[in-house]
Design an enzyme around this catalytic site. Structure first.
Site, PDB file in Angstrom:
ATOM      1  N   THR A  57       0.815  -1.206   0.000  1.00  0.00           N
ATOM      2  CA  THR A  57       0.000   0.000   0.000  1.00  0.00           C
ATOM      3  C   THR A  57       0.853   1.263   0.000  1.00  0.00           C
ATOM      4  O   THR A  57       0.485   2.264  -0.606  1.00  0.00           O
ATOM      5  CB  THR A  57      -0.949  -0.030   1.215  1.00  0.00           C
ATOM      6  OG1 THR A  57      -1.723  -1.232   1.151  1.00  0.00           O
ATOM      7  CG2 THR A  57      -1.891   1.145   1.219  1.00  0.00           C
TER       8      THR A  57
ATOM      9  N   HIS B 106       4.454  -0.057  12.958  1.00  0.00           N
ATOM     10  CA  HIS B 106       4.548  -0.026  11.500  1.00  0.00           C
ATOM     11  C   HIS B 106       3.213   0.363  10.857  1.00  0.00           C
ATOM     12  O   HIS B 106       3.176   1.159   9.907  1.00  0.00           O
ATOM     13  CB  HIS B 106       5.016  -1.394  10.992  1.00  0.00           C
ATOM     14  CG  HIS B 106       5.197  -1.484   9.520  1.00  0.00           C
ATOM     15  ND1 HIS B 106       6.257  -0.897   8.873  1.00  0.00           N
ATOM     16  CD2 HIS B 106       4.450  -2.074   8.565  1.00  0.00           C
ATOM     17  CE1 HIS B 106       6.156  -1.133   7.577  1.00  0.00           C
ATOM     18  NE2 HIS B 106       5.064  -1.845   7.365  1.00  0.00           N
TER      19      HIS B 106
ATOM     20  N   ARG C 116     -14.853  -5.613   4.740  1.00  0.00           N
ATOM     21  CA  ARG C 116     -14.847  -4.319   4.057  1.00  0.00           C
ATOM     22  C   ARG C 116     -14.556  -4.459   2.564  1.00  0.00           C
ATOM     23  O   ARG C 116     -15.041  -3.686   1.749  1.00  0.00           O
ATOM     24  CB  ARG C 116     -13.848  -3.385   4.724  1.00  0.00           C
ATOM     25  CG  ARG C 116     -14.363  -2.855   6.048  1.00  0.00           C
ATOM     26  CD  ARG C 116     -13.260  -2.322   6.953  1.00  0.00           C
ATOM     27  NE  ARG C 116     -13.796  -1.809   8.206  1.00  0.00           N
ATOM     28  CZ  ARG C 116     -14.246  -2.546   9.212  1.00  0.00           C
ATOM     29  NH1 ARG C 116     -14.256  -3.864   9.101  1.00  0.00           N
ATOM     30  NH2 ARG C 116     -14.706  -1.999  10.316  1.00  0.00           N
TER      31      ARG C 116
END
EC number: 2.5.1.78
Length: 142
Positions: A42, A76, A115
């Site tokens: 990402t 992180h 989701r």
């Protein structure tokens, strides 16, 4: 016809596939064409969109960011989430580009799957709808 670049993070393959499926289903119902590029994680999404914007080789009307960050046991998660959101915001604000932000941030893989699933929360489909609406708005305000 609008052209959209979908930048899909494949770090979590199952989630990436669900996000992409939801986005493509939504785009197929519109008058838009799309290209898909995959990035390892990402964090690489904002730079990839910037590469496309600045390349001059492509002419996209909008961009779709798809990915997932799942909270782990270290800090992180926070750094990646912040970097991605700030990076996307910077590119959007500097270049005034339409963007659909379909990056899931979740506490667990199970929550992320809900989701991402097009039959549940459908984040990919909602992000695709957003970029289409932003392209229309951008064109109206030119």
């Amino acid at each position: 016809m609008s052209r959209i670049l979908i930048v899909n993070s494949i770090y979590y393959t199952e989630i990436a596939n669900l996000l992409l499926e939801g986005a493509i289903d939504k785009l197929k119902g519109s008058n838009a064409s799309y290209d898909v590029v995959e990035v390892p994680g990402t964090f690489e999404i904002p730079a990839t969109i910037l590469f496309a914007v600045k390349s001059g080789h492509t002419n996209y009307d909008g961009y779709l960011a798809l990915g997932c960050v799942i909270r782990g046991e270290t800090d992180h998660y926070q750094y990646v989430c912040k970097g991605v959101i700030e990076g996307l915001n910077e590119v959007v604000m500097h270049y005034a580009i339409p963007l659909g932000m379909g990056v899931i941030t979740a506490d667990s893989k199970d929550k992320a799957l809900v989701r991402a699933d097009k039959n549940k929360k459908n984040v990919g489909g909602h992000a695709a709808s957003t970029v289409l609406r932003m392209i229309d708005l951008h064109n109206k305000l030119k």
